[in-house]
Scaffold this active site. Sequence first.
Site, short mmCIF file in Angstrom:
data_model
loop_
_atom_site.label_atom_id
_atom_site.label_comp_id
_atom_site.label_asym_id
_atom_site.label_seq_id
_atom_site.Cartn_x
_atom_site.Cartn_y
_atom_site.Cartn_z
N ASP A 29 0.86 -1.19 0.00
CA ASP A 29 0.00 0.00 0.00
C ASP A 29 0.90 1.24 0.00
OD1 ASP A 29 -3.19 0.58 0.94
OD2 ASP A 29 -1.76 2.23 1.14
N ASN A 86 -13.09 -2.95 2.05
CA ASN A 86 -14.05 -1.86 2.09
C ASN A 86 -14.92 -1.93 0.84
OD1 ASN A 86 -12.98 -0.80 4.51
ND2 ASN A 86 -11.35 0.22 3.37
N GLU A 94 -12.00 3.79 -1.38
CA GLU A 94 -11.47 4.93 -2.13
C GLU A 94 -11.12 4.57 -3.57
OE1 GLU A 94 -8.19 6.26 0.20
OE2 GLU A 94 -9.46 7.11 1.78
N VAL A 95 -10.66 3.35 -3.77
CA VAL A 95 -10.26 2.90 -5.11
C VAL A 95 -11.29 1.87 -5.59
CG1 VAL A 95 -8.49 1.77 -6.50
CG2 VAL A 95 -7.82 3.33 -4.66
N HIS A 99 -10.28 -4.83 -3.62
CA HIS A 99 -8.98 -5.12 -3.02
C HIS A 99 -9.15 -5.57 -1.57
CE1 HIS A 99 -9.84 -0.81 -2.67
NE2 HIS A 99 -9.25 -0.85 -1.49
N HIS A 101 -7.19 -5.67 1.99
CA HIS A 101 -6.07 -5.14 2.77
C HIS A 101 -5.54 -6.24 3.70
CE1 HIS A 101 -6.88 -0.69 2.16
NE2 HIS A 101 -8.08 -1.16 1.89
P1 AMP Z 1 -9.71 1.67 0.17
O1 AMP Z 1 -9.93 2.86 1.04
O2 AMP Z 1 -10.12 0.38 0.81
O3 AMP Z 1 -10.26 1.86 -1.22
O4 AMP Z 1 -8.13 1.54 0.02
C1 AMP Z 1 -7.43 2.03 -1.07
C2 AMP Z 1 -5.98 1.91 -0.71
O5 AMP Z 1 -5.23 2.05 -1.92
C3 AMP Z 1 -5.47 2.98 0.26
O6 AMP Z 1 -4.94 2.33 1.42
C4 AMP Z 1 -4.38 3.70 -0.52
O7 AMP Z 1 -3.29 4.06 0.27
C5 AMP Z 1 -4.01 2.66 -1.58
N1 AMP Z 1 -3.45 3.17 -2.83
C6 AMP Z 1 -3.95 4.15 -3.61
N2 AMP Z 1 -3.17 4.32 -4.70
C7 AMP Z 1 -2.17 3.42 -4.60
C8 AMP Z 1 -1.05 3.08 -5.42
N3 AMP Z 1 -0.78 3.73 -6.56
N4 AMP Z 1 -0.21 2.10 -5.00
C9 AMP Z 1 -0.47 1.45 -3.84
N5 AMP Z 1 -1.51 1.70 -3.04
C10 AMP Z 1 -2.35 2.68 -3.41
#
Ligand code: AMP
Length: 112
Positions: A29, A86, A94-95, A99, A101
């Site tokens: 991450d 999430n 957020e993404v 995924h 964690h």
């Molecule tokens: P979520 O809030 O569950 O969507 O988690 C998204 C995660 O993606 C967060 O912990 C970010 O720090 C991580 N993240 C976003 N962009 C990148 C990236 N380019 N490489 C690695 N992790 C990322």
Amino acid sequence: MDCVFCRIVAQEIPATIRHETADLVAFDDLHPRAPFHILLIPKRHIPSVRELMDTDAKLMGDLIGAARTIAQAQGIAPGGYRLVINCGQDGGQEVAHLHLHLLGGKRLGAMA
Ligand code: AMP
């Protein structure tokens, strides 16, 4: 392709890859919330848990299996660790690429 995780799969942006198979990839991450924080994703673009199909049961089992293997290899399995998915806005996602964690390496305590 505007999905950041699809771009990692396509090696268009860098990531520290920890594990990779034909169907999934695991990488550090970017903003770790624990001493050990990696993300495990399916290579196929699945926006969230909501879009999973019954036929994805093996894929999800493989993601958890890969997390267990990595935790074991990194030596954090005996102490324990946290797996988090999430989902959607209220779930804090957020993404928009499914995924898992994997967090560990310290006493994480109760979830907030
Ligand atoms: P979520 O809030 O569950 O969507 O988690 C998204 C995660 O993606 C967060 O912990 C970010 O720090 C991580 N993240 C976003 N962009 C990148 C990236 N380019 N490489 C690695 N992790 C990322």
